[in-house]
Design a protein around this motif. Sequence first.
Motif, PDB file in Angstrom:
ATOM      1  N   VAL A   1      22.417   0.364   8.629  1.00 53.08           N
ATOM      2  CA  VAL A   1      22.826   1.641   9.209  1.00 53.08           C
ATOM      3  C   VAL A   1      23.246   2.599   8.101  1.00 53.08           C
ATOM      4  N   TRP A   2      22.894   3.854   8.270  1.00 53.33           N
ATOM      5  CA  TRP A   2      23.271   4.893   7.307  1.00 53.33           C
ATOM      6  C   TRP A   2      24.602   5.501   7.746  1.00 53.33           C
ATOM      7  N   ALA A   3      25.633   5.330   6.893  1.00 49.58           N
ATOM      8  CA  ALA A   3      26.967   5.855   7.197  1.00 49.58           C
ATOM      9  C   ALA A   3      27.694   6.090   5.879  1.00 49.58           C
ATOM     10  N   PRO A   4      27.259   7.072   5.088  1.00 49.54           N
ATOM     11  CA  PRO A   4      27.744   7.215   3.708  1.00 49.54           C
ATOM     12  C   PRO A   4      29.230   7.500   3.574  1.00 49.54           C
ATOM     13  N   GLU A   5      29.848   8.151   4.579  1.00 45.44           N
ATOM     14  CA  GLU A   5      31.254   8.501   4.479  1.00 45.44           C
ATOM     15  C   GLU A   5      32.172   7.477   5.134  1.00 45.44           C
ATOM     16  N   ALA A   6      31.600   6.391   5.652  1.00 45.28           N
ATOM     17  CA  ALA A   6      32.407   5.358   6.309  1.00 45.28           C
ATOM     18  C   ALA A   6      33.200   4.572   5.272  1.00 45.28           C
ATOM     19  N   GLY A   7      34.400   4.177   5.655  1.00 49.00           N
ATOM     20  CA  GLY A   7      35.200   3.304   4.804  1.00 49.00           C
ATOM     21  C   GLY A   7      34.891   1.839   5.049  1.00 49.00           C
ATOM     22  N   ARG A   8      34.411   1.527   6.233  1.00 46.31           N
ATOM     23  CA  ARG A   8      34.061   0.146   6.585  1.00 46.31           C
ATOM     24  C   ARG A   8      33.136   0.192   7.804  1.00 46.31           C
ATOM     25  N   VAL A   9      32.163  -0.718   7.840  1.00 45.17           N
ATOM     26  CA  VAL A   9      31.242  -0.833   8.973  1.00 45.17           C
ATOM     27  C   VAL A   9      31.090  -2.296   9.323  1.00 45.17           C
ATOM     28  N   ALA A  10      31.126  -2.618  10.614  1.00 42.45           N
ATOM     29  CA  ALA A  10      30.933  -3.988  11.081  1.00 42.45           C
ATOM     30  C   ALA A  10      30.048  -3.979  12.317  1.00 42.45           C
ATOM     31  N   VAL A  11      29.310  -5.067  12.505  1.00 44.58           N
ATOM     32  CA  VAL A  11      28.567  -5.277  13.745  1.00 44.58           C
ATOM     33  C   VAL A  11      29.487  -5.972  14.732  1.00 44.58           C
ATOM     34  N   VAL A  12      29.630  -5.395  15.909  1.00 46.68           N
ATOM     35  CA  VAL A  12      30.323  -6.071  17.006  1.00 46.68           C
ATOM     36  C   VAL A  12      29.282  -6.324  18.079  1.00 46.68           C
ATOM     37  N   ALA A  13      29.325  -7.512  18.674  1.00 52.65           N
ATOM     38  CA  ALA A  13      28.211  -7.911  19.527  1.00 52.65           C
ATOM     39  C   ALA A  13      28.644  -8.997  20.495  1.00 52.65           C
ATOM     40  N   ASP A  14      27.731  -9.272  21.437  1.00 52.67           N
ATOM     41  CA  ASP A  14      28.027 -10.358  22.364  1.00 52.67           C
ATOM     42  C   ASP A  14      28.020 -11.710  21.663  1.00 52.67           C
ATOM     43  N   PHE A  15      27.343 -11.823  20.499  1.00 56.49           N
ATOM     44  CA  PHE A  15      27.311 -13.098  19.795  1.00 56.49           C
ATOM     45  C   PHE A  15      28.533 -13.319  18.907  1.00 56.49           C
ATOM     46  N   ASN A  16      29.410 -12.334  18.753  1.00 54.87           N
ATOM     47  CA  ASN A  16      30.654 -12.558  18.006  1.00 54.87           C
ATOM     48  C   ASN A  16      31.884 -12.132  18.793  1.00 54.87           C
ATOM     49  N   GLY A  17      31.694 -12.062  20.132  1.00 55.96           N
ATOM     50  CA  GLY A  17      32.837 -11.722  20.969  1.00 55.96           C
ATOM     51  C   GLY A  17      33.327 -10.307  20.782  1.00 55.96           C
ATOM     52  N   TRP A  18      32.447  -9.413  20.277  1.00 55.41           N
ATOM     53  CA  TRP A  18      32.796  -8.006  20.029  1.00 55.41           C
ATOM     54  C   TRP A  18      33.995  -7.884  19.096  1.00 55.41           C
ATOM     55  N   ASP A  19      34.037  -8.820  18.137  1.00 50.48           N
ATOM     56  CA  ASP A  19      35.130  -8.901  17.177  1.00 50.48           C
ATOM     57  C   ASP A  19      34.671  -8.303  15.854  1.00 50.48           C
ATOM     58  N   GLY A  20      35.228  -7.179  15.481  1.00 48.88           N
ATOM     59  CA  GLY A  20      34.802  -6.476  14.283  1.00 48.88           C
ATOM     60  C   GLY A  20      35.222  -7.116  12.987  1.00 48.88           C
ATOM     61  N   ARG A  21      35.967  -8.208  13.020  1.00 49.39           N
ATOM     62  CA  ARG A  21      36.398  -8.870  11.790  1.00 49.39           C
ATOM     63  C   ARG A  21      35.313  -9.761  11.195  1.00 49.39           C
ATOM     64  N   GLN A  22      34.341 -10.190  12.015  1.00 50.49           N
ATOM     65  CA  GLN A  22      33.476 -11.289  11.599  1.00 50.49           C
ATOM     66  C   GLN A  22      32.227 -10.873  10.839  1.00 50.49           C
ATOM     67  N   HIS A  23      31.662  -9.738  11.143  1.00 45.98           N
ATOM     68  CA  HIS A  23      30.381  -9.369  10.537  1.00 45.98           C
ATOM     69  C   HIS A  23      30.468  -7.964   9.943  1.00 45.98           C
ATOM     70  N   ALA A  24      31.259  -7.845   8.888  1.00 44.84           N
ATOM     71  CA  ALA A  24      31.361  -6.578   8.163  1.00 44.84           C
ATOM     72  C   ALA A  24      30.163  -6.430   7.231  1.00 44.84           C
ATOM     73  N   LEU A  25      29.659  -5.218   7.098  1.00 46.14           N
ATOM     74  CA  LEU A  25      28.460  -4.955   6.309  1.00 46.14           C
ATOM     75  C   LEU A  25      28.821  -4.637   4.856  1.00 46.14           C
ATOM     76  N   ARG A  26      27.839  -4.840   3.981  1.00 47.60           N
ATOM     77  CA  ARG A  26      27.982  -4.411   2.580  1.00 47.60           C
ATOM     78  C   ARG A  26      27.340  -3.051   2.406  1.00 47.60           C
ATOM     79  N   LYS A  27      27.900  -2.269   1.504  1.00 47.26           N
ATOM     80  CA  LYS A  27      27.436  -0.899   1.302  1.00 47.26           C
ATOM     81  C   LYS A  27      26.589  -0.775   0.044  1.00 47.26           C
ATOM     82  N   HIS A  28      25.504  -0.006   0.166  1.00 41.39           N
ATOM     83  CA  HIS A  28      24.736   0.435  -0.997  1.00 41.39           C
ATOM     84  C   HIS A  28      25.235   1.845  -1.328  1.00 41.39           C
ATOM     85  N   PRO A  29      26.045   1.980  -2.364  1.00 37.61           N
ATOM     86  CA  PRO A  29      26.764   3.249  -2.576  1.00 37.61           C
ATOM     87  C   PRO A  29      25.868   4.458  -2.776  1.00 37.61           C
ATOM     88  N   THR A  30      24.753   4.288  -3.484  1.00 35.11           N
ATOM     89  CA  THR A  30      23.913   5.448  -3.789  1.00 35.11           C
ATOM     90  C   THR A  30      23.233   6.001  -2.537  1.00 35.11           C
TER      91      THR A  30
END
Length: 736
Positions: free
Chosen positions: A140-169
């Motif tokens: 996902v493109w979100a250049p100004e975000a401080g943190r991004v995570a996938v929340v889903a039915d497979f992780n109980g909609w828990d934003g702690r479990q699947h945080a994404l890594r950022k490509h800064p450029t």
Amino acid sequence: MTGAQIEALVRGRHADSFSLLGLHHDPAGPGMVIRALLPWADEVAVVARDSGRKLVRMRCIHPDGLFEAKLVQRRRHFDYALEVTARDDIQVLEDPYRFPACRSDADFYYFNEGTEEFAWQRLGAVAWRQEGVEGVLFTVWAPEAGRVAVVADFNGWDGRQHALRKHPTSGVWEIFIPGVCDQALYKYQIHDSQGQLLPLKADPYARSMQHPPDTASRVVLRPPFTWTDQDWMQQRAQLHQVQRPVSIYEVHAGSWRRKAEEGNRYLSYLELADELIPYVQEQGFTHIQLMPISEFPFDGSWGYQPIGMYAPSIRFGTPDEFRHFVNACHARNIGVLLDWVPGHFPTDPHGLGRFDGSALYEHFDPRKGFHPDWNTLIYNYGRGEVLSYLVSNANYWLEEFHLDGLRVDAVASMLYLDYSREEGEWIPNPHGGRENLEAIHLLQSVNRRVYARHPGIMMIAEESTAWPGVSRPVDSGGLGFGFKWNMGWMNDSLRYMARDPIHRQHHHDEMTFSIVYAWDENFVLPLSHDEVVHGKGSMIEKMPGDEWQKFANLRAYLAFMWTHPGKKLLFMGIEIGQRREWNHDRGLDWQLLDQPQHRGVQWLVRDLNRVYVEQPALHQRDCEAGGFEWLQHDRRELSLFAWLRRGHEGAPPVVVIANLTPQPQLGYRVGVPAPGWYEECINTDASEYGGSGAGNQGGVVASDCPCDGLPCSLQLTVPPLATLVLVHRPEKIGQG
């Protein structure tokens, strides 16, 4: 890890979870350390993936499920999995944090530049295989975000479990999650640059979404659809649409027909394939144009406020079921056009607005970024990533769904910076003008690229002003569309037809003025949904007079339209004389066809389409002046019009006479270019259409009496409130 790092992880606030979770060198010793955040786990152990052998049990270093284990081995990468025990259930899971990045900043160079045409293949939720492991890559493109995570039915909609890594450029975030299933539901949990949690966001590139009012995105992992329309696609690429018959049936998928016996539900894409396609084929239309089906949250927007630009609406079925519909249309030689809405998007909190906390897809300044007419946001067409998003989206529908063209909504609102704005409510372009240079560039880019990649398609602009060159090539300074809706013809002719016939003689120019500019653009003549809604009344109810006159007016008008230069578009229901305004919550009133006058309109439209396709003079030269010649355009006192349509060499000419008063004209003379038999192939006053049955008994032989500047003429009975269409048949000169 420091206490602050641990607290940030377990609270779902750490900006770079990949720097702490997964496999890392142990800063306190010579070995490695593995960390996993599994809030639902009781016990976790590290196992070898190849043998399943347990290597080490992880210790819980925080009660919210942060586990850690140290290994003596020094290898940075090795295959391991996590054996997780929760409530006596044991399962072996892949660790998303053990995988290296799947993408690089270089992968998004063209996306950031604004020249990417296949952005959906790089962003969104796509099937992925990493180091022999199957899963889904979320990007996902979100250049100004401080943190991004996938929340889903497979992780109980828990934003702690699947945080994404950022490509800064590039400003793109990603995570590869193994084992995600088809149809899994997900959203993005985003913290802005100040750490504030935003509303959960749907994926801008989601291929499918939940049925509204639910708003989650849906993973689509099914195998590729098997198309069987190769002959259609190959033939389409060889066509020049300006010379072809194009008769478009505009359809709102949710209200063409409904299942009243099943709670008034929609027809599905599969049911539309079974019911709509045969109807359209029987009626003789060449194309179906669907009002927007890109996923939209509010039924009352009719699709013109889309959220899921890459997701066919789940209201009617899955993406592959929509592909089935298109494939079935092509099997019946019917093209499929789609309403496309790049002009604005809604402010729903799960949508694109302030996506990462900043004005990402829209302009920050509401003088450029907000539509006062629709209370919607306007794309920032000057931003490369937004340009890539929209250009790729146009290409996506044509590429992935084999569509035959796009009708672009509200082009005028895109072109003018002061559209629906008062002085001081808009910002001039760098040259001080009102033209939106960035929107012009977007439209030119879209048209240039999709025409190059998809020969034979149609790009159609709904543009309501006198902007020059809408349907002229980009390299000639135009916008590059193939066609433009002729809104002037529609407004003038409807205004005329709504008048009492006794007053029409004073407004004759409303029916003739369109010919003055008929070849300035490649035009489509639209009688669209906009004309039968919001208090405007149905088409039949616009017509003046008693019951008989209303239907006679409508029939005469439809034949006027079908023989006027320009391609045709008719909104569903007009062809059956629908009496009430269109209502998106109800199906059409098909029971009206039990009444002869309604059935007669339907039969007329069927026959108009047949004659339009059969007679080259009615379509080959639609977009050039040589295809039309006035015979009589100044008979104001009679409200009568006569003209000639010509095709390419060898095509028989077609003569059209429209009498738009209730007074029949007996022995009326009209000039024709050659002697011979002129077959009356359409008479809108024919009894089978619900008319009086007056006419010319199948045709007339031309006499050598000059008229209207031509060497021959016809002497005709022109019925009241009727249009006649006659085709030259010299081989039948002895008939009549």
